[in-house]
Enzyme design. Structure first.
Site: not given
Length: 363
Positions: A40, A327, A330
């Site tokens: 991600s 977040d 990340h």
């Protein structure tokens, strides 16, 4: 990836200025194509069509990205987006899920997938994802397309050996595997040293497969300090602040072995040039010297329900440039620029080994 907040270990100055300067150093495309493997941290939309909880194609993700929410797990660009700019590409490398057309395929493909790991079972509690092995399978499809476009496999091989490849993989093998014993047995099967060894052995085989597919210039990104991620700090008892050092120690065992793997692959694979990007080294200095003021809190509101991702349609912090984290896991666009710019052009001998990505592109 994460910053370890401590007294100034490494003074980072003029980061934003230098990063912006780098973006205009060379407007010419330096390599014919760029292929991206990862999780991600560098996913740019491959998970959008999957049955997965690891998705970010909704506001406030992409609030600072021209196309809005695309599936990138950040407010703006990922590190590989910035690297593509530094390499002179006119547009970002597209996700495999939507890649179409001759010119697009020849420029490169992004195979990264949120929740993915080196191990196939990693991230399975989040739903479907493209593990490293599945990303290699997808890359094989791309190679067949390139061979068809260029006329034969020899022409494809000569083309691919000039390209840049980056691999950002391993964070989920800890965050969404080893550190969640209620779902995975790895922490009962292996102690931290054994697990780091097992991971690098499996990655070694995968990278040798990638070499067999024609890759010659490969940058391996080390793991950041997962113990400093806001979601991890919130999940475990706050016995250590500002970071969970026991998690960081486990991750560093993998990073040490990854750097050794680079030397091994360069020795064993004729004509290859693998490099190691020291993400921990780049991000473990004093964040305040780089202009950040919030190091271990999220810019967007998160919850247990969203598993560390932004709550949908919420209003994030007004000044994203002050935050290390977007977040729970990340980084912000600014943090990604920091990592990418120093991966492309090392500021210290510890940023990249034995070369940085800019030098790798010139080989």
């Amino acid at each position: 990836m994460a910053f370890e907040v401590k007294t100034c270990v490494m003074v980072i100055t003029m980061v934003t200025f230098m990063a912006n300067l780098l973006l205009v150093v060379d407007a010419n495309q330096q390599v014919p194509c760029y292929f991206i493997f990862g999780d991600s941290l560098v996913d740019n939309g491959n998970n959008n069509l999957l049955q997965s909880a690891a998705k970010s194609n909704y506001p406030p993700y992409g609030i600072d990205f021209p196309e809005g929410p695309t599936g990138r797990f950040t407010n703006g660009r990922t590190a590989v987006d910035v690297i593509a700019q530094l390499l002179g590409f006119e547009s970002f490398i597209p996700p495999f899920a939507t890649t179409r057309g001759k010119d697009v395929v020849l420029n490169g493909v992004n195979y990264a997938s949120g929740g993915a790991g080196i191990r196939d079972e990693t991230g399975q509690v989040l739903g479907d994802r493209f593990s490293m092995n599945r990303q290699l399978q997808n890359h094989h499809i791309t190679i067949s397309q390139i061979a068809f476009i260029l006329g034969n496999e020899v022409a494809a091989a000569n083309y691919l050996k000039k390209c840049i490849y980056t691999v950002t993989m391993g964070s989920n093998d800890y965050i969404n595997n080893y550190l969640v014993p209620q779902f995975y047995s790895t922490s009962r099967q292996y102690n931290p040293e054994q697990y780091a060894t097992v991971l690098t052995q499996q990655l070694s085989q995968q990278l040798r497969t990638l070499y067999g597919y024609g890759a010659r210039k490969v940058a391996l990104f080390g793991l950041g300090l997962a113990g400093c991620a806001p979601a991890e700090i919130a999940r475990f008892p706050k016995t250590e602040l500002p970071c969970l050092n026991w998690i960081n120690s486990d991750v560093q065992l993998f990073n040490t072995r990854l750097k050794l793997l680079v030397a091994e692959l360069n020795r064993d694979l004729i004509g290859s040039k693998f490099i190691f990007i020291n993400v921990t080294g780049i991000t473990s200095g004093n964040p305040y010297a780089a202009g950040f003021t919030v190091a271990n809190e999220t810019c967007c509101a998160t919850s247990m329900l969203t598993k560390g991702r932004c709550n949908p349609n919420t209003v994030p912090c007004p000044d994203r440039s002050k935050y290390v984290f977007w977040d729970g896991f990340h980084p912000t666009d600014k943090t990604n620029v920091l990592v990418a710019s120093r991966a492309y052009k090392a500021q210290t001998p510890f940023d990249a080994h034995p070369l940085d990505i800019g030098a790798l592109a010139r080989l």
